[in-house]
Motif scaffolding. Structure first.
Motif, mmCIF file in Angstrom:
data_model
loop_
_atom_site.group_PDB
_atom_site.id
_atom_site.type_symbol
_atom_site.label_atom_id
_atom_site.label_comp_id
_atom_site.label_asym_id
_atom_site.label_seq_id
_atom_site.Cartn_x
_atom_site.Cartn_y
_atom_site.Cartn_z
ATOM 1 N N SER A 87 41.563 89.998 74.349
ATOM 2 C CA SER A 87 42.248 91.271 74.587
ATOM 3 C C SER A 87 42.120 91.786 76.023
ATOM 4 O O SER A 87 43.086 92.256 76.612
ATOM 5 C CB SER A 87 41.747 92.330 73.621
ATOM 6 N N ARG A 88 40.888 91.677 76.599
ATOM 7 C CA ARG A 88 40.704 92.174 77.958
ATOM 8 C C ARG A 88 41.635 91.439 78.919
ATOM 9 O O ARG A 88 42.324 92.038 79.734
ATOM 10 C CB ARG A 88 39.256 91.918 78.417
ATOM 11 N N VAL A 89 41.617 90.103 78.816
ATOM 12 C CA VAL A 89 42.425 89.280 79.708
ATOM 13 C C VAL A 89 43.899 89.621 79.545
ATOM 14 O O VAL A 89 44.628 89.781 80.523
ATOM 15 C CB VAL A 89 42.171 87.787 79.400
ATOM 16 N N ASN A 141 42.393 98.719 67.586
ATOM 17 C CA ASN A 141 40.937 98.726 67.726
ATOM 18 C C ASN A 141 40.492 97.703 68.765
ATOM 19 O O ASN A 141 39.497 97.884 69.452
ATOM 20 C CB ASN A 141 40.247 98.471 66.386
ATOM 21 N N LYS A 142 41.275 96.618 68.907
ATOM 22 C CA LYS A 142 40.941 95.637 69.935
ATOM 23 C C LYS A 142 41.247 96.183 71.321
ATOM 24 O O LYS A 142 40.536 95.895 72.278
ATOM 25 C CB LYS A 142 41.707 94.337 69.690
ATOM 26 N N GLY A 178 24.348 110.559 68.519
ATOM 27 C CA GLY A 178 24.953 111.038 69.756
ATOM 28 C C GLY A 178 25.630 109.915 70.501
ATOM 29 O O GLY A 178 26.382 110.142 71.435
ATOM 30 N N GLU A 179 25.379 108.672 70.099
ATOM 31 C CA GLU A 179 26.172 107.595 70.678
ATOM 32 C C GLU A 179 26.526 106.610 69.582
ATOM 33 O O GLU A 179 25.792 106.434 68.620
ATOM 34 C CB GLU A 179 25.415 106.902 71.814
ATOM 35 N N ILE A 180 27.677 106.007 69.743
ATOM 36 C CA ILE A 180 28.130 105.069 68.729
ATOM 37 C C ILE A 180 28.031 103.666 69.293
ATOM 38 O O ILE A 180 28.372 103.410 70.447
ATOM 39 C CB ILE A 180 29.575 105.409 68.310
ATOM 40 N N LYS A 181 27.502 102.767 68.478
ATOM 41 C CA LYS A 181 27.337 101.396 68.960
ATOM 42 C C LYS A 181 28.542 100.551 68.571
ATOM 43 O O LYS A 181 29.076 100.676 67.485
ATOM 44 C CB LYS A 181 26.065 100.804 68.362
ATOM 45 N N HIS A 182 28.960 99.733 69.492
ATOM 46 C CA HIS A 182 30.100 98.856 69.224
ATOM 47 C C HIS A 182 29.650 97.406 69.319
ATOM 48 O O HIS A 182 28.704 97.082 70.025
ATOM 49 C CB HIS A 182 31.196 99.074 70.264
ATOM 50 N N ILE A 183 30.379 96.559 68.610
ATOM 51 C CA ILE A 183 30.160 95.130 68.791
ATOM 52 C C ILE A 183 31.434 94.568 69.376
ATOM 53 O O ILE A 183 32.524 94.888 68.895
ATOM 54 C CB ILE A 183 29.916 94.421 67.446
ATOM 55 N N TYR A 184 31.321 93.758 70.414
ATOM 56 C CA TYR A 184 32.515 93.131 70.939
ATOM 57 C C TYR A 184 32.517 91.683 70.502
ATOM 58 O O TYR A 184 31.623 90.920 70.843
ATOM 59 C CB TYR A 184 32.570 93.248 72.463
ATOM 60 N N MET A 185 33.494 91.322 69.690
ATOM 61 C CA MET A 185 33.473 90.014 69.048
ATOM 62 C C MET A 185 34.228 88.945 69.832
ATOM 63 O O MET A 185 34.002 87.771 69.633
ATOM 64 C CB MET A 185 34.101 90.113 67.652
ATOM 65 N N GLU A 186 35.185 89.362 70.690
ATOM 66 C CA GLU A 186 36.032 88.350 71.312
ATOM 67 C C GLU A 186 35.337 87.669 72.480
ATOM 68 O O GLU A 186 34.499 88.262 73.152
ATOM 69 C CB GLU A 186 37.323 89.017 71.809
#
Lengths: 277, 280, 222, 280
Positions: free
Chosen positions: A38-40, A155-156, A241-249
């Protein structure tokens, strides 16, 4: 219709809701852009947009436009849907704005069609060129921009933006907002219908503004309550106060290749446009 | 039996000054299903929020596993983490619980806050599979049905394997099929050793419970669900099961009958007393 | 007022991105200072701002105009920075997912609608609040806010022929009056009336939402 | 009997292309109570919106008092006025109907458009008094209870004395007392000559109806509520009354019993067949 306010809004609501749900359909189909990280993908498409904004010649813009169409084709997006989404409204609106530019009053130059001799009013060659370039540029930018939501689940997009350095708090709010837009949409839609159902008389302008104001007020209160409850639900589930994310790609060589392709092509085209190449 | 919750003389006033709870006392023991019944506006949800440490009583005390729940304890990161892991709260409206973009991320929300990344991923997948909603994992919460939303919201809680589950009207606004699924889930929680507190005004659901409290700002009844029928249920505005209503009416007409609370009980009971001549 | 891609030249686009970076930075810092309770609230308010933009109001010429809601959020939350972040997020969502407003123009759009609009609106409201009452003050604030923002957008358009020919073709003399008149006569009054009614409505129905911040916090955590 | 609605081969597709209704045919006659039953997602609410002229069918026709409902007719000022006055629509969620700052203004909304100011005030007061909610008139709809909100939303419709009342799940999310009140109201509508169409998945409520249709995109049943039990109700995900379930189970066990649908019917029936030995 009975009442401009409610009908136009309902139309819009349905259109918006519909489009966004509808367009997620292609995010899961097989295709070039869908298979990219997605970033690319986002960076590459933004590079193409920037390249289009920088271009000043019709030919360059046509090449950029062709690249966008090719990408859409390789991503298995039905061309009719794609062209409809790109060319309806935004470029047409830009085209309308550009109409006066075609005349000699705005853009002096070589006459193409003379409309009136005294005073001299004509459509000029330079004017038409200006209008086409302007409209084409808007259309080209839009053709690249639409590819992002058509081929990427939202979401991506947001996780990619987080990975690209947008602060976590902003991503959280964006995700919450996107989620609640859909929830509250149905609320508004029914609110509109309920008014329409009871509106025996056409509402005058001021009265429909007043009704809209009260509806927005009720919406705000509903929104506020929901925000409070959501806070409790988050707190209850361990939010600090902070939400954790997982980046799967993960970025693969294919992604790097595509990024390189977009940078090189854009650079060549922009240099060509400026007459360097 | 181990005491999980001890609520002592808890009162709560809303910010606008009206009373939600008045001198409430109750105890909840390990591996019990306890139903808290009461009409709308009886303070049930507020009590649940107090038990989850989301709001604090205006007066009185609440103990969880012997420790007093206070604002200070929940500000302590370690103690809070432990408490949030042990106690799960299923809100009445699943929409307020589902704020992440996908079902998977939703269920992973708490594990990510409490465990390492690998363990969180593992737990999330496991929970989704156990709840038989793994196929929904990439869906957005907005296009799920009501029953699916409820199951996702329960999964969100189960993914950290809580010991205690608080549920606010878990069957409201569900279709009959989803309602039965939720009731089966509650039974399975008990079988796996968890403690469950259910707030409801539906007596059908309360029939699952080992014990119940009837709340109307104060605790006005405390005991077995069966014994409830000695109260004036109409006044409390509770959903009495139709089966019980039927037998209560028969009793009024002078029949000396038991008051079953579920359909199966009623069928068994009627089979026993019905004359054979009606049998084919 | 959403400027699409291709209307503004690359220099203007880059300039507004550069201007917005410190503003966003400051806004996020302000946000982090807020009670964590405000975060989900801001999320739903952002959704609210998005939806408010969809209330198209009929205007005399038969078309419709919509409000932005920036002033309204700034007033209701009593903090213009909150409105900046909320409106910015809405504009990003609209640009990426709905094709409303360009991706290269996000900086400029956020500056007009997310900074100029709520700050002007909010401070006009604050200045007038004790003089004419909060309902009328909020209406005037919304009006001045949206018109100022439109003039800014018109100014950005009008600058193009001078610095980057080939983009928006109209000079100041055309673009500024065009944007200003449209908003003075249509979106402006609509925003004013609707903002005032919402403020009046919320004041009447949920007066507790207007209590000072300290009271709100203690009320919820009591 | 006078035909109020005639729905002919109506189909409806959502904008995203999925089907909500397929070739629906139905007729509604004057002074009937008709229930439209069906599981979630069966297109019930869409059908009601079509009957209220809020959305229009993708194909097929709908006639109201013999006149075809089209976009054009509802654009005609006079015809629209007549139709909107004659047909009232009570939405499932009262929140979407109530956004005026006070109950009084909410109920006065339609009368103020239809009548002179004096008459509108009179009608509004009269309706509030009839509905026994006059004491709520200065309250904000926002802080009413669920049952009160429902009553206000019904009053909004009644204040213009419609001939036809369309109701979407009128008892959902109500406590037992309000539910009974709403059911009494529906009965009183019939007594005063009105026609009522109720959409619901609650069979208890449907028992009020003279006739019912079961809808699952298509009409799959059309007749008396009593005759419904020949269908596979579980598959339709309908709320079968517990009393009926009890007797259906007895039947399964081999007893030759009738299937009552209400508690009173069941009490009468049991009194008849119960052995006297149980009588005190």
């Amino acid at each position: 219709m009975d009442n401009k306010l409610f009908d136009k809004t309902i139309e819009h609501v349905i259109k918006y809701l519909n489009e966004s749900i509808f367009f997620e359909k292609y995010t899961k189909s097989e295709g070039l852009l869908q298979s990219l990280e997605s970033r690319v993908k986002i960076i590459s498409l933004v590079i193409f947009i920037v390249g289009s904004v920088l271009s000043k010649h019709i030919l360059t813009l046509l090449i950029f436009n062709a690249i966008a169409l090719l990408l859409a084709y390789l991503s298995n997006i039905p061309m009719y849907q794609y062209l409809k989404r790109v060319y309806v409204f935004i470029p047409i609106f830009a085209g309308l704005i550009a109409i006066p530019v075609m005349f000699n009053i705005m853009t002096p130059g070589k006459d193409l069609i003379v409309l009136l001799n005294n005073p001299h009013i004509s459509i000029t060659y330079e004017g038409v060129k200006y209008a086409i370039t302007f409209t084409l540029r808007v259309a080209t930018c839009v053709s690249f921009a639409v590819l992002i939501p058509i081929t990427t689940q939202w979401n991506k997009v947001t996780s990619a933006m987080h990975k690209l350095g947008i602060p976590e708090v902003v991503i959280t709010i964006t995700n919450l907002a996107y989620r609640y837009i859909f929830l509250l949409l149905n609320f508004i839609l029914d609110m509109m219908y309920s008014r329409k159902s009871r509106a025996i008389k056409k509402l005058g302008m001021v009265e429909s503004w007043k009704e809209a104001g009260k509806a927005i007020g009720a919406l705000f209160i509903k929104t506020y309550q929901m925000g409070e409850e959501t806070y409790y639900a988050m707190l209850s589930r361990g939010y600090t106060g902070e939400i954790k994310h997982i980046y799967m790609e993960k970025i693969t060589s294919k992604d790097i290749l595509f990024l390189a392709f977009s940078i090189i092509i854009t650079a060549i085209l922009v240099l060509f446009d400026r007459g360097v190449v | 039996m181990k005491e999980i919750y001890k609520v002592v003389d808890v009162s709560y006033k809303y910010p606008n000054g009206s009373t939600a709870l008045e001198d409430v006392n109750l105890n909840i023991y390990k591996n019990e299903i306890v139903a808290i019944l009461g009409p709308n506006g009886a303070g049930k949800t507020t009590l649940l929020k107090i038990m989850n440490g989301l709001v604090f009583p205006s007066s009185g005390e609440i103990y969880f596993e012997g420790k007093k729940l206070t604002d200070e304890i929940l500000r302590n990161k370690e103690l809070m983490k432990e408490f949030r892991r042990k106690v799960g709260f299923v809100f009445q409206n699943p929409d307020v619980m589902l704020f992440n973009p996908t079902v998977w991320e939703e269920v992973a929300f708490s594990p990510l806050h409490l465990y390492s990344k690998e363990k969180a991923i593992e737990k999330t997948d496991e929970t989704l599979k156990n709840m038989k909603i793994y196929h929904l994992k990439d869906r957005h919460p907005y296009n799920l049905s009501g029953g699916e939303k409820k199951k996702v919201s329960i999964s969100c809680i189960l993914s950290v394997e809580p010991d205690v589950i608080l549920m606010d009207e878990p069957t409201s606004a569900l279709d009959p099929k989803s309602r039965l699924e939720v009731m089966d889930l509650i039974r399975s929680f008990k079988d796996s050793g968890k403690t469950v507190v259910i707030v409801t005004h539906d007596l059908n659901l309360a029939c699952l419970a080992d014990r119940c409290y009837v709340l109307n700002k104060k605790v006005i009844f405390d005991g077995k669900v069966k014994d409830l029928f000695s109260l004036n249920l109409d006044e409390l505005n509770l959903d009495v099961p139709d089966v019980s209503k039927l037998f209560l009416k028969l009793k009024e007409r002078g029949y000396d009958v038991d008051i079953p609370t579920t359909i199966d009980e009623a069928v068994d009971y009627l089979s026993k007393i019905m004359p054979q001549k009606n049998k084919k | 007022m959403h400027i699409p891609d291709g209307y503004l030249g690359p220099i203007t686009c880059a300039f507004f991105y550069l201007i917005m970076i410190p503003i966003w930075y400051k806004g996020i810092k302000e946000l982090k200072k807020l009670d964590p309770r405000k975060l989900p609230l801001l999320g739903v308010l952002t959704a609210f701002a998005f939806l408010v933009m969809m209330f198209n109001l009929p205007v005399p010429d038969g078309t419709t105009a919509h409000m932005v809601g920036g002033t309204l959020i700034a007033i209701l939350m009593d903090n213009p920075w909150v409105a900046t972040i909320a409106i910015s997020i809405v504009l990003v969502i609209q640009a990426i997912f709905f094709g409303d407003g360009g991706i290269t123009c996000i900086g400029a759009n956020c500056f007009n609608m997310g900074v100029v609009l709520p700050f002007v609106g909010y401070y006009v409201y604050k200045f007038l609040r004790n003089k004419v009452g909060e309902v009328i003050a909020s209406g005037i604030g919304a009006y001045v806010g949206i018109v100022t923002a439109a003039i800014c957008a018109g100014f950005e358009f009008g600058l193009q022929p001078f610095i980057e020919p080939g983009y928006c073709p109209y000079p100041f003399t055309v673009s500024v009056p065009a944007m200003a008149i449209a908003h003075l006569l249509t979106a402006g009054p609509a925003a004013a009336v609707v903002t005032a009614i919402v403020v009046w409505y919320v004041r009447k129905v949920r007066p507790d939402l207007f209590t000072s911040k300290e009271q709100q916090v203690s009320g919820v955590n009591a």
